[in-house]
Design a protein around this motif. Structure first.
Motif, PDB file in Angstrom:
ATOM      1  N   LEU A   1      17.957   1.347  -5.550  1.00  0.00           N
ATOM      2  CA  LEU A   1      16.876   0.457  -5.155  1.00  0.00           C
ATOM      3  C   LEU A   1      15.742   1.230  -4.494  1.00  0.00           C
ATOM      4  CD1 LEU A   1      15.631  -2.352  -4.621  1.00  0.00           C
ATOM      5  CD2 LEU A   1      16.984  -2.432  -2.505  1.00  0.00           C
ATOM      6  N   TYR A   2      16.090   2.126  -3.574  1.00  0.00           N
ATOM      7  CA  TYR A   2      15.056   2.931  -2.910  1.00  0.00           C
ATOM      8  C   TYR A   2      14.258   3.713  -3.949  1.00  0.00           C
ATOM      9  CZ  TYR A   2      12.694   6.444  -0.153  1.00  0.00           C
ATOM     10  OH  TYR A   2      11.712   7.248   0.402  1.00  0.00           O
ATOM     11  N   ASN A   3      14.944   4.360  -4.878  1.00  0.00           N
ATOM     12  CA  ASN A   3      14.254   5.175  -5.874  1.00  0.00           C
ATOM     13  C   ASN A   3      13.349   4.332  -6.764  1.00  0.00           C
ATOM     14  OD1 ASN A   3      15.410   7.615  -5.036  1.00  0.00           O
ATOM     15  ND2 ASN A   3      17.220   7.310  -6.307  1.00  0.00           N
ATOM     16  N   ARG A   4      13.802   3.141  -7.154  1.00  0.00           N
ATOM     17  CA  ARG A   4      12.956   2.269  -7.979  1.00  0.00           C
ATOM     18  C   ARG A   4      11.760   1.746  -7.185  1.00  0.00           C
ATOM     19  NH1 ARG A   4      15.485  -2.401  -9.496  1.00  0.00           N
ATOM     20  NH2 ARG A   4      17.314  -2.059  -8.176  1.00  0.00           N
ATOM     21  N   ALA A   5      11.987   1.393  -5.927  1.00  0.00           N
ATOM     22  CA  ALA A   5      10.875   0.911  -5.094  1.00  0.00           C
ATOM     23  C   ALA A   5       9.854   2.023  -4.869  1.00  0.00           C
ATOM     24  CB  ALA A   5      11.417   0.402  -3.763  1.00  0.00           C
ATOM     25  N   LEU A   6      10.331   3.249  -4.696  1.00  0.00           N
ATOM     26  CA  LEU A   6       9.419   4.378  -4.526  1.00  0.00           C
ATOM     27  C   LEU A   6       8.576   4.581  -5.781  1.00  0.00           C
ATOM     28  CD1 LEU A   6       8.357   6.831  -2.974  1.00  0.00           C
ATOM     29  CD2 LEU A   6      10.324   8.129  -3.827  1.00  0.00           C
ATOM     30  N   CYS A   7       9.196   4.444  -6.945  1.00  0.00           N
ATOM     31  CA  CYS A   7       8.434   4.554  -8.193  1.00  0.00           C
ATOM     32  C   CYS A   7       7.320   3.504  -8.234  1.00  0.00           C
ATOM     33  CB  CYS A   7       9.360   4.389  -9.400  1.00  0.00           C
ATOM     34  SG  CYS A   7      10.460   5.774  -9.703  1.00  0.00           S
ATOM     35  N   ARG A   8       7.644   2.275  -7.836  1.00  0.00           N
ATOM     36  CA  ARG A   8       6.623   1.219  -7.811  1.00  0.00           C
ATOM     37  C   ARG A   8       5.467   1.616  -6.888  1.00  0.00           C
ATOM     38  NH1 ARG A   8       7.138  -2.401 -11.963  1.00  0.00           N
ATOM     39  NH2 ARG A   8       9.292  -3.129 -12.153  1.00  0.00           N
ATOM     40  N   LEU A   9       5.809   2.151  -5.731  1.00  0.00           N
ATOM     41  CA  LEU A   9       4.761   2.570  -4.788  1.00  0.00           C
ATOM     42  C   LEU A   9       3.897   3.674  -5.394  1.00  0.00           C
ATOM     43  CD1 LEU A   9       4.988   2.999  -0.998  1.00  0.00           C
ATOM     44  CD2 LEU A   9       4.251   4.964  -2.334  1.00  0.00           C
ATOM     45  N   LEU A  10       4.519   4.659  -6.015  1.00  0.00           N
ATOM     46  CA  LEU A  10       3.773   5.779  -6.601  1.00  0.00           C
ATOM     47  C   LEU A  10       2.898   5.331  -7.767  1.00  0.00           C
ATOM     48  CD1 LEU A  10       6.579   8.508  -6.571  1.00  0.00           C
ATOM     49  CD2 LEU A  10       4.637   8.327  -5.013  1.00  0.00           C
ATOM     50  N   LEU A  11       3.328   4.267  -8.459  1.00  0.00           N
ATOM     51  CA  LEU A  11       2.554   3.745  -9.585  1.00  0.00           C
ATOM     52  C   LEU A  11       1.469   2.771  -9.134  1.00  0.00           C
ATOM     53  CD1 LEU A  11       5.505   3.183 -12.093  1.00  0.00           C
ATOM     54  CD2 LEU A  11       3.659   4.866 -12.323  1.00  0.00           C
ATOM     55  N   GLY A  12       1.376   2.536  -7.822  1.00  0.00           N
ATOM     56  CA  GLY A  12       0.339   1.657  -7.294  1.00  0.00           C
ATOM     57  C   GLY A  12       0.730   0.197  -7.228  1.00  0.00           C
ATOM     58  N   ASP A  13       1.971  -0.124  -7.579  1.00  0.00           N
ATOM     59  CA  ASP A  13       2.438  -1.514  -7.531  1.00  0.00           C
ATOM     60  C   ASP A  13       3.033  -1.773  -6.145  1.00  0.00           C
ATOM     61  OD1 ASP A  13       3.366  -4.046  -7.984  1.00  0.00           O
ATOM     62  OD2 ASP A  13       4.896  -3.475  -9.457  1.00  0.00           O
ATOM     63  N   LEU A  14       2.168  -1.904  -5.152  1.00  0.00           N
ATOM     64  CA  LEU A  14       2.627  -2.031  -3.773  1.00  0.00           C
ATOM     65  C   LEU A  14       3.353  -3.350  -3.533  1.00  0.00           C
ATOM     66  CD1 LEU A  14      -0.574  -0.616  -2.034  1.00  0.00           C
ATOM     67  CD2 LEU A  14       1.545   0.587  -2.570  1.00  0.00           C
ATOM     68  N   ARG A  15       2.852  -4.435  -4.120  1.00  0.00           N
ATOM     69  CA  ARG A  15       3.524  -5.725  -3.946  1.00  0.00           C
ATOM     70  C   ARG A  15       4.899  -5.711  -4.620  1.00  0.00           C
ATOM     71  NH1 ARG A  15       0.792  -9.217  -1.217  1.00  0.00           N
ATOM     72  NH2 ARG A  15      -1.509  -9.242  -1.227  1.00  0.00           N
ATOM     73  N   GLY A  16       4.982  -5.069  -5.769  1.00  0.00           N
ATOM     74  CA  GLY A  16       6.271  -4.957  -6.447  1.00  0.00           C
ATOM     75  C   GLY A  16       7.274  -4.180  -5.610  1.00  0.00           C
TER      76      GLY A  16
ATOM     77  N   HIS B   1       7.381  -0.798   4.903  1.00  0.00           N
ATOM     78  CA  HIS B   1       6.305  -0.774   5.904  1.00  0.00           C
ATOM     79  C   HIS B   1       5.119   0.028   5.390  1.00  0.00           C
ATOM     80  CE1 HIS B   1       4.240   1.052   9.442  1.00  0.00           C
ATOM     81  NE2 HIS B   1       4.211  -0.220   9.801  1.00  0.00           N
ATOM     82  N   ARG B   2       5.384   1.150   4.757  1.00  0.00           N
ATOM     83  CA  ARG B   2       4.302   1.986   4.220  1.00  0.00           C
ATOM     84  C   ARG B   2       3.509   1.233   3.151  1.00  0.00           C
ATOM     85  NH1 ARG B   2       3.626   7.544   4.128  1.00  0.00           N
ATOM     86  NH2 ARG B   2       2.179   8.308   2.532  1.00  0.00           N
ATOM     87  N   ALA B   3       4.239   0.550   2.244  1.00  0.00           N
ATOM     88  CA  ALA B   3       3.560  -0.204   1.180  1.00  0.00           C
ATOM     89  C   ALA B   3       2.724  -1.336   1.761  1.00  0.00           C
ATOM     90  CB  ALA B   3       4.589  -0.741   0.193  1.00  0.00           C
ATOM     91  N   ALA B   4       3.264  -2.065   2.739  1.00  0.00           N
ATOM     92  CA  ALA B   4       2.535  -3.183   3.347  1.00  0.00           C
ATOM     93  C   ALA B   4       1.302  -2.699   4.092  1.00  0.00           C
ATOM     94  CB  ALA B   4       3.470  -3.944   4.289  1.00  0.00           C
ATOM     95  N   SER B   5       1.427  -1.576   4.795  1.00  0.00           N
ATOM     96  CA  SER B   5       0.283  -1.022   5.533  1.00  0.00           C
ATOM     97  C   SER B   5      -0.814  -0.577   4.591  1.00  0.00           C
ATOM     98  CB  SER B   5       0.744   0.157   6.398  1.00  0.00           C
ATOM     99  OG  SER B   5       1.705  -0.250   7.350  1.00  0.00           O
ATOM    100  N   THR B   6      -0.428   0.078   3.496  1.00  0.00           N
ATOM    101  CA  THR B   6      -1.413   0.533   2.506  1.00  0.00           C
ATOM    102  C   THR B   6      -2.101  -0.653   1.851  1.00  0.00           C
ATOM    103  OG1 THR B   6      -0.045   2.484   2.072  1.00  0.00           O
ATOM    104  CG2 THR B   6      -1.729   1.931   0.438  1.00  0.00           C
ATOM    105  N   LEU B   7      -1.340  -1.728   1.634  1.00  0.00           N
ATOM    106  CA  LEU B   7      -1.891  -2.923   1.005  1.00  0.00           C
ATOM    107  C   LEU B   7      -2.781  -3.711   1.961  1.00  0.00           C
ATOM    108  CD1 LEU B   7      -1.662  -4.515  -1.696  1.00  0.00           C
ATOM    109  CD2 LEU B   7       0.227  -5.782  -0.654  1.00  0.00           C
ATOM    110  N   GLY B   8      -2.617  -3.497   3.265  1.00  0.00           N
ATOM    111  CA  GLY B   8      -3.378  -4.253   4.256  1.00  0.00           C
ATOM    112  C   GLY B   8      -2.753  -5.586   4.587  1.00  0.00           C
ATOM    113  N   ASP B   9      -1.466  -5.766   4.263  1.00  0.00           N
ATOM    114  CA  ASP B   9      -0.751  -6.996   4.574  1.00  0.00           C
ATOM    115  C   ASP B   9      -0.203  -6.858   5.994  1.00  0.00           C
ATOM    116  OD1 ASP B   9       1.052  -9.108   4.829  1.00  0.00           O
ATOM    117  OD2 ASP B   9       1.643  -9.049   2.715  1.00  0.00           O
TER     118      ASP B   9
END
Length: 429
Positions: free
Chosen positions: A347-362, A406-414
């Motif tokens: 799960l961590y690895n898949r979520a990291l891929c989403r973050l790297l691909l710019g899919d922060l909400r995903g 937390h990193r994804a939410a902060s980058t997204l501004g949520d």
């Protein structure tokens, strides 16, 4: 309820006792584990290991198991894979894991000999592989070259494992070129003999039935039904209990779906899986020093050999994350569909891929949907930072998942989501 069987735990529980009081499970597991370790032939460590293993084989013989035959016929795949682990880097320099200062810092480096000093596996195999297979040193670590080198080394190492003196096997002592040639001319034991001894190795040293060879599963089933003799004295068989339901389920799974334990035609039972285990160990070494592409090449070869193996799929995806997160995500998703057991890591690895691909909400959604995950698990993970990804090891997956959300939410501004995950990160040790 009893704890599930774990061969390694049994061995560790016996470790401080004299061999005569060890369980048979511990003796066979220790024998197999030691042969899978990377110990250079001729080193003091190899000598000590050979002495240790000889004591184990003598104790097994005293219990009615022929230690010599068990090593050469049952553990031939481990022996051949150990040779592969020592020799392979000389043909594929990308696989040479040599920490320390780079060679160019030496103003007058001595010229490297065409082959290492005599009586190493590389010096014995080198001329033969050049003459018979056309292999030269320093090939690129492509899947094709890896396949070529692996096949060539195994075709020479396995006959040696079947015919060399026992003490040479235990020390992984390289033969002469003449002895290696001679071993390839020796008649091989009947396949049924090899399968019989592999059944002993599987039964006493393999924790999971999914790692057993198919012939071992079938023999176990027939023995339990009273239609086949035990491969060792009957008095030793109760040292490891097998659950009928689990055995039958694994046999049925193999019949329906050729899974990760499928044996290639013409290869002895256990050789494919043991070889892939050795290559996986080398790939992880490469990852630790940042050689992601070379590590991925090893796992790509391994998957070509065993295309449905969930762990190999996950590990290849992990290697691909820094260079190709989209391809990595595809492999990681396939791994979880194939039943990869470490769900939080995947799960961590898949979520990291989403973050790297710019899919922060995903990324946030995946973690939120699975949260909470229960007890954390330690693992080596890629950690994003200001200068790219860095391999962090070992870290708690649950804590890292919260930090990633937390990193994804902060980058997204949520701000709400960022505050929520920040509180979780702060609560965790």
């Amino acid at each position: 309820m009893d704890d599930p069987f774990d061969a390694r735990k049994v061995m560790l529980n016996d470790h401080e006792r004299p061999f005569t009081s060890w369980r048979t499970v511990s003796l066979v597991t220790a024998l197999r584990s030691a042969l899978m370790r990377d110990t250079g032939s001729g080193s003091p460590e190899a000598h000590d290991q050979a002495t240790y293993l000889r004591q184990i084989t003598d104790e097994l013989t005293a219990r009615g198991l022929d230690g010599d035959s068990l090593v050469r016929f049952g553990l031939g795949p481990e022996l051949a894979s150990a040779v592969l682990g020592q020799a392979m880097p000389y043909w594929l320099p990308a696989l040479r894991v040599v920490p320390g200062p780079a060679a160019e810092h030496d103003p007058d480096p001595e010229p490297e000999p065409p082959w290492p000093h005599p009586q190493t596996w590389e010096s014995v195999l080198g001329p033969l592989l050049e003459a018979e297979k056309g292999l030269t040193r320093d090939l690129d670590a492509s899947r094709t070259n890896i396949e070529q080198v692996v096949g060539a080394v195994m075709s020479m190492a396995y006959p040696w494992a079947l015919s060399a003196p026992l003490d040479d096997l235990l020390a992984l002592k390289p033969p002469s070129v003449e002895q290696l040639r001679s071993a390839r001319q020796e008649p091989r034991p009947d396949t049924s003999v090899l399968e019989e001894y592999r059944w002993i190795i599987n039964r006493f040293a393999e924790t999971h039935l999914s790692d057993w060879s198919t012939p071992s599963l079938h023999r176990e089933h027939k023995w339990r039904a009273g239609h086949y003799p035990a491969p060792c004295p009957e008095s030793l068989m109760p040292d490891r209990d097998i659950v009928d339901h689990d055995l039958n389920a694994e046999i049925a799974r193999r019949a329906v779906d050729a899974g990760p334990s499928t044996t290639h035609a013409g290869r002895p039972a256990g050789l494919n899986r043991t070889m892939l285990s050795k290559l996986s160990m080398r790939a992880l070494d490469l990852l630790r020093i940042g050689r992601t592409r070379d590590a991925a090449a090893l796992f790509e070869f391994a998957l070509n050999e065993s295309p449905h193996d969930a762990e190999l799929l996950n590990n290849l995806g992990f290697c691909l994350i820094p260079d190709d997160p989209r391809a990595a995500l595809s492999r990681l998703e396939e791994a979880i569909q194939r039943g990869y057991e470490h769900i939080a890591i995947n799960l961590y690895n898949r979520a990291l891929c989403r973050l790297l691909l710019g899919d922060l909400r995903g990324c946030i959604y995946m973690i939120t949907e699975a949260w909470p995950l229960g007890e954390g698990e330690l693992a080596s993970l890629w950690s994003p930072g200001p200068h790219g990804l860095k391999l962090a090891q070992p870290v708690d997956t649950q804590h890292e998942l919260a930090r990633l959300a937390h990193r994804a939410a902060s980058t997204l501004g949520d701000l709400d989501a960022a505050e929520y995950w920040s509180a979780i990160v702060d609560r965790q040790p």
